[in-house]
Design an enzyme around this catalytic site. Sequence first.
Site, PDB file in Angstrom:
ATOM      1  N   GLN A 140       0.848  -1.204   0.000  1.00 29.08           N
ATOM      2  CA  GLN A 140       0.000   0.000   0.000  1.00 29.08           C
ATOM      3  C   GLN A 140       0.879   1.247   0.000  1.00 29.08           C
ATOM      4  OE1 GLN A 140      -2.091   1.757   3.386  1.00 29.08           O
ATOM      5  NE2 GLN A 140      -3.991   1.675   2.201  1.00 29.08           N
ATOM      6  N   HIS A 206      -3.131   4.498  -1.422  1.00 32.64           N
ATOM      7  CA  HIS A 206      -3.922   4.919  -0.247  1.00 32.64           C
ATOM      8  C   HIS A 206      -4.444   6.332  -0.500  1.00 32.64           C
ATOM      9  CE1 HIS A 206      -5.373   5.498   3.704  1.00 32.64           C
ATOM     10  NE2 HIS A 206      -4.325   5.180   4.425  1.00 32.64           N
ATOM     11  N   ALA A 208      -7.340   7.383   1.057  1.00 29.84           N
ATOM     12  CA  ALA A 208      -8.432   7.444   2.034  1.00 29.84           C
ATOM     13  C   ALA A 208      -8.022   8.158   3.317  1.00 29.84           C
ATOM     14  CB  ALA A 208      -8.880   6.010   2.363  1.00 29.84           C
ATOM     15  N   TYR A 211      -5.520  11.440   4.416  1.00 29.59           N
ATOM     16  CA  TYR A 211      -4.103  11.631   4.086  1.00 29.59           C
ATOM     17  C   TYR A 211      -3.966  12.370   2.744  1.00 29.59           C
ATOM     18  CZ  TYR A 211      -3.260   8.597   8.053  1.00 29.59           C
ATOM     19  OH  TYR A 211      -3.221   8.079   9.317  1.00 29.59           O
TER      20      TYR A 211
HETATM   21  C1  FNR Z   1      -5.402   0.557  10.168  1.00 25.56           C
HETATM   22  N1  FNR Z   1      -5.995   0.944   8.978  1.00 25.56           N
HETATM   23  C2  FNR Z   1      -5.196   1.398   7.935  1.00 25.56           C
HETATM   24  N2  FNR Z   1      -5.747   1.668   6.717  1.00 25.56           N
HETATM   25  C3  FNR Z   1      -4.966   1.994   5.665  1.00 25.56           C
HETATM   26  O1  FNR Z   1      -5.502   2.201   4.572  1.00 25.56           O
HETATM   27  N3  FNR Z   1      -3.614   2.048   5.800  1.00 25.56           N
HETATM   28  C4  FNR Z   1      -2.985   1.841   6.988  1.00 25.56           C
HETATM   29  O2  FNR Z   1      -1.742   1.884   7.073  1.00 25.56           O
HETATM   30  C5  FNR Z   1      -3.798   1.537   8.113  1.00 25.56           C
HETATM   31  N4  FNR Z   1      -3.263   1.342   9.351  1.00 25.56           N
HETATM   32  C6  FNR Z   1      -4.013   0.773  10.362  1.00 25.56           C
HETATM   33  C7  FNR Z   1      -3.399   0.365  11.557  1.00 25.56           C
HETATM   34  C8  FNR Z   1      -4.137  -0.288  12.540  1.00 25.56           C
HETATM   35  C9  FNR Z   1      -3.459  -0.736  13.784  1.00 25.56           C
HETATM   36  C10 FNR Z   1      -5.511  -0.528  12.344  1.00 25.56           C
HETATM   37  C11 FNR Z   1      -6.312  -1.269  13.382  1.00 25.56           C
HETATM   38  C12 FNR Z   1      -6.129  -0.094  11.183  1.00 25.56           C
HETATM   39  C13 FNR Z   1      -7.423   0.696   8.739  1.00 25.56           C
HETATM   40  C14 FNR Z   1      -7.639  -0.758   8.342  1.00 25.56           C
HETATM   41  O3  FNR Z   1      -7.073  -1.052   7.089  1.00 25.56           O
HETATM   42  C15 FNR Z   1      -9.142  -1.119   8.265  1.00 25.56           C
HETATM   43  O4  FNR Z   1      -9.760  -0.366   7.250  1.00 25.56           O
HETATM   44  C16 FNR Z   1      -9.854  -0.869   9.565  1.00 25.56           C
HETATM   45  O5  FNR Z   1      -9.140  -1.388  10.662  1.00 25.56           O
HETATM   46  C17 FNR Z   1     -11.259  -1.465   9.562  1.00 25.56           C
HETATM   47  O6  FNR Z   1     -11.179  -2.857   9.450  1.00 25.56           O
HETATM   48  P1  FNR Z   1     -11.458  -3.789  10.760  1.00 25.56           P
HETATM   49  O7  FNR Z   1     -10.302  -3.623  11.671  1.00 25.56           O
HETATM   50  O8  FNR Z   1     -12.731  -3.244  11.353  1.00 25.56           O
HETATM   51  O9  FNR Z   1     -11.613  -5.173  10.178  1.00 25.56           O
END
Ligand code: FNR
Length: 402
Positions: A140, A206, A208, A211
């Site tokens: 990503q 990314h 979303a 950022y």
């Molecule tokens: C994330 N999420 C996230 N999204 C993204 O696009 N890039 C990233 O680097 C991160 N970093 C990140 C770190 C941590 C610790 C968490 C918990 C989440 C968001 C992630 O990809 C996801 O969209 C959300 O966590 C929702 O999914 P779940 O956790 O509800 O299954």
Amino acid sequence: MSSGGITSENREAYMEKASKAGMKIETDPGQDVALQSETFDPALLFEPLRVNALDLPNRLVMAPMTRNMSPGGVPGADVAAYYRRRAEGGIGTIVTEGTFVDETAGFTSTVPRFFGAEALAGWKHVVDEVHAAGAKIFPQFWHVGLMFLPADDLDNSNAVSPSGYGRPNELTGKPASVKVLEDTILAFGRAAASAQQLGFDGIQIHAAHGYLVDQFFWDATNHREDLYGGKDLVARSRFALDLVRACRAATSTDFPISFRFSQWKQQDFTARLAATPAELERFLLPLADAGVDIFDCSTRRFWEPEFEGSDLNLAGWTKKITGKITATVGSVSLNTDLFSSFATESRVTNNMVRLVEMLARGDFDLVDIGRAVIADPDFANKVRAGTLHELTPYSVAALATL
Ligand code: FNR
């Protein structure tokens, strides 16, 4: 979004810092369905899927999640083992944690980079380990722009942003020149070329969560009047379109490009890019034309309808509008959403019954699993076996180790 340093701090301290940094933490019970309440048939989640010339083994994708465990920006053997473990656990495709495309893109030194010989060698090892376990893997590409979170330890003096705003009404930088934006676009293209050379199966941009790319989309942070700005969302999409085109030009025509976008921003959960399906269509079709193969539609709760009058979620609308492959995400198997889980313990629930209904209806093709696959590397194999009661519940403490 980033875990922003919670690995080394207790939750209260993290929440205090996060709230000072303007990051909202909320408590929301989510869709709490008792585990044994309905029969769950996982079969559809394990059908393969073809994307261009790539065959994904099943519909489960490990969501990109920042872990802050790559000292000096180099993903080490422990990071490779972490991803391999999830591949062995049956996840079909891994989208790596956000990885920085150039020196200006980051805010912490422990987030892996996607440039420089040492970091790229680290990624090569990650790819080989994941492939050896039978899964596919996309990096990503992340650029934070002016959106800094509590764990920031890098020099931000050259931060890139559309108009100097990382958050609405908070001038903390300066508008980037067109030359700087062109350099940033080139950096994404270079990263895409490196990804294909290293053997990755595709890439994800990314765009979303507030950022850099999202800072261009959002009128609260993009006040430009040149070719990268304007009053209309389509005009403000130019930067994203140029990124997609640069990545497409740097790779072979069938190399899959995934594009992650969200209505919500960390700066404002209620913000929306598109208020109607028609606006969403005007936003998405140019991106699809520019070369996006997969839209990864980021929501915090997958079951929530996106617009009034239909129960389609964001991925559902995106698939209907573009005809492209879409991924859904948000609280799969958990009773908490991403942000409420900082404050509340999570429980495993049976919301995957609803998930499979939506998949069966054709709303989307892929499902991202975030926290649940950090908590339980064997998530996919347990889901396949129907042994949901054996899943390890997510707790923020799980972020302390890989
Ligand atoms: C994330 N999420 C996230 N999204 C993204 O696009 N890039 C990233 O680097 C991160 N970093 C990140 C770190 C941590 C610790 C968490 C918990 C989440 C968001 C992630 O990809 C996801 O969209 C959300 O966590 C929702 O999914 P779940 O956790 O509800 O299954």
